[in-house]
Design a protein around this motif. Structure first.
Motif, PDB file in Angstrom:
ATOM      1  N   GLY A   1      -5.659  -6.745  12.295  1.00  0.00           N
ATOM      2  CA  GLY A   1      -5.736  -5.402  13.114  1.00  0.00           C
ATOM      3  C   GLY A   1      -5.500  -4.276  12.447  1.00  0.00           C
ATOM      4  O   GLY A   1      -4.531  -4.524  11.662  1.00  0.00           O
ATOM      5  N   LEU A   2      -4.554  -3.473  12.726  1.00  0.00           N
ATOM      6  CA  LEU A   2      -4.446  -1.882  12.366  1.00  0.00           C
ATOM      7  C   LEU A   2      -3.076  -1.881  12.419  1.00  0.00           C
ATOM      8  O   LEU A   2      -3.048  -2.082  11.200  1.00  0.00           O
ATOM      9  N   ALA A   3      -1.879  -2.414  13.173  1.00  0.00           N
ATOM     10  CA  ALA A   3      -1.008  -2.357  12.624  1.00  0.00           C
ATOM     11  C   ALA A   3      -0.235  -2.884  11.443  1.00  0.00           C
ATOM     12  O   ALA A   3       0.377  -2.790  11.607  1.00  0.00           O
ATOM     13  N   GLY A   4      -1.441  -4.384  11.768  1.00  0.00           N
ATOM     14  CA  GLY A   4      -0.756  -5.237  11.178  1.00  0.00           C
ATOM     15  C   GLY A   4      -0.983  -5.381   9.436  1.00  0.00           C
ATOM     16  O   GLY A   4      -0.822  -5.691   9.009  1.00  0.00           O
ATOM     17  N   THR A   5      -1.989  -4.587   9.031  1.00  0.00           N
ATOM     18  CA  THR A   5      -2.583  -4.577   8.010  1.00  0.00           C
ATOM     19  C   THR A   5      -1.701  -2.930   7.304  1.00  0.00           C
ATOM     20  O   THR A   5      -1.423  -3.349   6.775  1.00  0.00           O
ATOM     21  N   LEU A   6      -1.768  -2.413   8.542  1.00  0.00           N
ATOM     22  CA  LEU A   6      -0.220  -1.416   7.893  1.00  0.00           C
ATOM     23  C   LEU A   6       0.785  -1.914   7.514  1.00  0.00           C
ATOM     24  O   LEU A   6       1.615  -1.947   6.748  1.00  0.00           O
ATOM     25  N   LEU A   7       1.167  -2.488   8.471  1.00  0.00           N
ATOM     26  CA  LEU A   7       2.261  -3.586   8.358  1.00  0.00           C
ATOM     27  C   LEU A   7       2.531  -4.525   7.036  1.00  0.00           C
ATOM     28  O   LEU A   7       3.516  -4.193   6.590  1.00  0.00           O
ATOM     29  N   THR A   8       1.545  -5.075   7.089  1.00  0.00           N
ATOM     30  CA  THR A   8       1.501  -6.065   5.541  1.00  0.00           C
ATOM     31  C   THR A   8       1.694  -5.317   4.041  1.00  0.00           C
ATOM     32  O   THR A   8       2.336  -5.163   2.783  1.00  0.00           O
ATOM     33  N   GLY A   9       0.994  -4.150   4.604  1.00  0.00           N
ATOM     34  CA  GLY A   9       0.825  -3.144   2.858  1.00  0.00           C
ATOM     35  C   GLY A   9       1.625  -2.558   3.131  1.00  0.00           C
ATOM     36  O   GLY A   9       2.334  -2.242   1.665  1.00  0.00           O
ATOM     37  N   GLY A  10       2.388  -2.386   3.539  1.00  0.00           N
ATOM     38  CA  GLY A  10       3.852  -1.396   4.161  1.00  0.00           C
ATOM     39  C   GLY A  10       4.616  -2.452   3.368  1.00  0.00           C
ATOM     40  O   GLY A  10       5.551  -1.803   2.408  1.00  0.00           O
ATOM     41  N   ALA A  11       5.120  -3.951   3.510  1.00  0.00           N
ATOM     42  CA  ALA A  11       5.857  -4.466   3.243  1.00  0.00           C
ATOM     43  C   ALA A  11       5.653  -5.034   1.593  1.00  0.00           C
ATOM     44  O   ALA A  11       6.140  -5.406   0.923  1.00  0.00           O
ATOM     45  N   VAL A  12       4.445  -5.144   1.159  1.00  0.00           N
ATOM     46  CA  VAL A  12       4.166  -5.450  -0.252  1.00  0.00           C
ATOM     47  C   VAL A  12       4.553  -4.141  -0.396  1.00  0.00           C
ATOM     48  O   VAL A  12       4.661  -4.357  -2.147  1.00  0.00           O
TER      49      VAL A  12
END
Length: 272
Positions: free
Chosen positions: A41-52
């Protein structure tokens, strides 16, 4: 007022150059694409991308910090630390904040996902601190790239691990990225007594490893001639000009094919 405003702009620009922006952006985009394809989802994708992203920033900044004296001796005008655009304190502070953000954002994805991601980031730091100058220079890349899809899947319901083929392809892409990334600086690295595996192997052998590993990663996900049709021409060209940009282009082509196959055909998890 103009002088005061110029300081932040110079700091931000210097930090952007010092973080190794191209590989950092590429790894972040890859993680985001996998997260989106896995249904985060959008939130999970942004969270993953931010962490990386912040993990990659910490690795890039630590690299320039550790190599500052070597870059100064080599006259690296492309390195903000080496030419005095940044201070060690500024870069060290940025790296520390990046690590803090990396831990927090990774933890928001769950303990299992956070653990594998922080191990991957630690592998990047281990490369910078010691392993880049040894015959084991490829190992942090192989480990970190294999764990990247695991960071995505372990944040999903049920915390599944990626399929074995995905882990293998990720590891191969990591090896490919390492050999391709080192190619332009082989001579300078040898002069600075950096004797990682690519420096020991030489330009042509390193180009061969980079191209074959990326192609093998794509074939591991989807064996067949369509993959070879895309990757073989730039691979041959890379072998003819191992010191130019062609090895990078060959690796990018094979990686694009591998990621497309991963997202469109098989998915990340076993049985998906």
């Amino acid at each position: 007022m103009s002088d005061t405003a110029a300081v932040p702009r110079g700091l931000v620009g210097g930090l952007a150059r010092a973080c190794h922006p191209v590989p950092a952006a590429a790894v972040t985009a890859l993680a985001g694409a996998m997260a989106a394809g896995a249904g985060r989802g959008l939130a999970g994708t942004l969270l993953t991308g931010g962490a990386v992203a912040v993990g990659q920033l910490s690795i890039g900044w630590s690299n320039d910090l550790i190599d500052r004296q070597r870059d100064e001796a080599a006259g690296r005008s492309d390195k903000p630390l080496a030419v005095g655009r940044l201070t060690s304190r500024q870069v060290s502070s940025a790296a520390r904040w990046a690590i803090v953000c990396c831990v927090l954002l990774s933890a928001a994805c769950g303990i299992a996902a956070a653990t594998v991601h922080l191990v991957a980031v630690a592998a990047g730091w281990a490369y910078n601190l010691r392993l880049k100058a040894t015959r084991w220079s490829w190992l942090p890349y192989a480990l970190a790239f294999a764990l990247l899809p695991a960071f995505v899947t372990l944040a999903l319901p049920g915390r599944p691990w990626p399929a074995a083929s995905v882990l293998g392809a990720g590891s191969l892409l990591g090896v490919s990225a390492h050999f391709a990334n080192v190619l332009p600086d082989l001579a300078a690295d040898r002069a600075a007594n950096i004797r990682g595996l690519p420096q020991r192997a030489g330009a042509r052998a390193s180009a061969l490893v980079a191209v074959l590993a990326a192609t093998a990663a794509a074939l591991l996900l989807a064996p067949g001639w369509p993959v070879l049709a895309v990757t073989a021409p730039p691979a041959v060209a890379a072998l003819l000009a191992p010191r130019g940009r062609l090895p990078f282009l060959a690796v990018i082509a094979a990686t694009a094919v591998a990621v497309a196959l991963l997202l469109l055909n098989g998915g990340l998890c076993s049985g998906s």
